[in-house]
Design an enzyme around this catalytic site. Structure first.
Site, PDB file in Angstrom:
ATOM      1  N   TYR A   9     -20.962  -9.596   8.019  1.00 13.44           N
ATOM      2  CA  TYR A   9     -20.574 -10.010   9.409  1.00 13.44           C
ATOM      3  C   TYR A   9     -21.944 -10.026  10.415  1.00 13.44           C
ATOM      4  O   TYR A   9     -22.156 -11.148  11.137  1.00 13.44           O
ATOM      5  CB  TYR A   9     -19.524  -9.050  10.018  1.00 13.44           C
ATOM      6  CG  TYR A   9     -18.919  -9.656  11.393  1.00 13.44           C
ATOM      7  CD1 TYR A   9     -18.150 -10.794  11.297  1.00 13.44           C
ATOM      8  CD2 TYR A   9     -19.221  -8.979  12.475  1.00 13.44           C
ATOM      9  CE1 TYR A   9     -17.614 -11.172  12.577  1.00 13.44           C
ATOM     10  CE2 TYR A   9     -18.551  -9.409  13.612  1.00 13.44           C
ATOM     11  CZ  TYR A   9     -17.859 -10.662  13.624  1.00 13.44           C
ATOM     12  OH  TYR A   9     -17.319 -11.094  14.967  1.00 13.44           O
ATOM     13  N   LYS A  14     -23.516 -13.509  11.929  1.00 13.64           N
ATOM     14  CA  LYS A  14     -23.426 -13.685  13.336  1.00 13.64           C
ATOM     15  C   LYS A  14     -24.789 -13.774  14.124  1.00 13.64           C
ATOM     16  O   LYS A  14     -25.050 -14.433  14.821  1.00 13.64           O
ATOM     17  CB  LYS A  14     -22.708 -12.621  14.229  1.00 13.64           C
ATOM     18  CG  LYS A  14     -21.012 -12.665  13.688  1.00 13.64           C
ATOM     19  CD  LYS A  14     -20.586 -14.067  14.231  1.00 13.64           C
ATOM     20  CE  LYS A  14     -19.061 -14.298  14.052  1.00 13.64           C
ATOM     21  NZ  LYS A  14     -18.654 -15.382  14.478  1.00 13.64           N
ATOM     22  N   THR A  39      -7.329 -10.348  19.723  1.00 10.10           N
ATOM     23  CA  THR A  39      -6.670 -11.456  19.007  1.00 10.10           C
ATOM     24  C   THR A  39      -6.200 -10.965  17.694  1.00 10.10           C
ATOM     25  O   THR A  39      -6.151  -9.786  17.446  1.00 10.10           O
ATOM     26  CB  THR A  39      -8.064 -12.377  18.824  1.00 10.10           C
ATOM     27  OG1 THR A  39      -8.847 -11.625  17.836  1.00 10.10           O
ATOM     28  CG2 THR A  39      -8.874 -12.525  19.843  1.00 10.10           C
TER      29      THR A  39
END
Length: 253
Positions: free
Chosen positions: A159, A163, A194
């Site tokens: 990740y 990113k 979220t």
């Protein structure tokens, strides 16, 4: 009162949930014709229905950012009969979950999946958005990145790598197209409430992650959407190539 984005068009990847949905609602509320895209038609339809119920204009297009032809078709659908694409908001992504592993033990298949979605998918989305914007001579792209694209985070190498790459793509494209009237920026959120963040996480883990944000709370999607909308708008006309932290102080630690 004149709406700020009346007559303008936007494509939002990952527009069915979270930050993507919040941004779609915010842009549509100001008169923008919004096309939301993603892999799940049901959530995209929910976004469109919510926009239309509020008097806005929206449409959906089912697409997968990892498939180049699918991305090209989504951009064409967003342009539609207007002949223009004013805004590209690239919000599609995957966090990889919370099975933390140091790099030597990090699963190769997870690394590949995150790079495919969060980096290659972003590259494809920008590629076709930028072709349209370059040819028309205007446009603004905002990539939804992460605080993990600005600092190191242990246990999530795939990740973090994807990113950080997203920030690099943002800066490279900003330089490539500044002379063509196209701006390219990113937002770097901290923890946001979220479905992607909340699902399957223990209260203890969530508490620890919230505590890492000096403001001391989780963000709401519309707080990130506000920053995205500003970067889309003419009010940020002298801003390009930035990755703006919207993170409750996370990256200032």
């Amino acid at each position: 009162m004149t709406q700020e984005f009346e007559g303008r068009t936007a494509l939002i990847t990952g527009g069915g949930t979270g930050i993507g949905r919040a941004t779609a609602l915010a842009l549509a509320a100001q008169g923008c014709l919004v096309t939301v895209t993603g892999r799940t038609e049901a959530t995209l339809r929910e976004t469109v229905d919510e926009i239309e119920a509020a008097g806005g204009k929206a449409r959906l297009f089912v697409a997968d950012v990892t498939d180049e032809e699918s991305v090209r078709a989504a951009v064409e659908a967003a342009v539609g009969d207007t002949g223009r694409l004013d805004f590209g908001v690239n919000s599609a992504g995957d966090s990889g979950g919370d099975d933390l592993k140091p790099l030597a033990d990090y699963p190769t298949e997870k690394f590949d999946r995150l790079v495919d979605i969060d980096l290659r998918g972003l590259f494809l989305s920008m590629k076709y958005e930028l072709r349209q914007m370059r040819d028309q001579g205007f446009g603004s792209i905002v990539n939804v990145g992460s605080g993990a694209g600005l600092v190191g985070v242990p246990g999530v190498a795939g990740y973090v790598a994807a990113k950080h790459g997203a920030v690099g793509l943002t800066k490279a494209a900003a330089l490539d197209y500044a002379a063509d009237g196209v701006r390219v920026n990113a937002v770097a959120p901290g923890l946001v409430e979220t479905p992607l963040i909340a699902t399957g996480r223990s209260p203890e883990l969530m508490a620890a992650r919230i505590a890492a944000h000096p403001i001391g709370r989780i963000a709401q999607p519309d707080e990130i959407a506000d920053a995205v909308v500003w970067l889309c708008s003419d009010r940020s006309s002298y801003v390009t190539g930035v990755a703006l932290p919207v993170d409750g102080g996370y990256t200032t630690r």
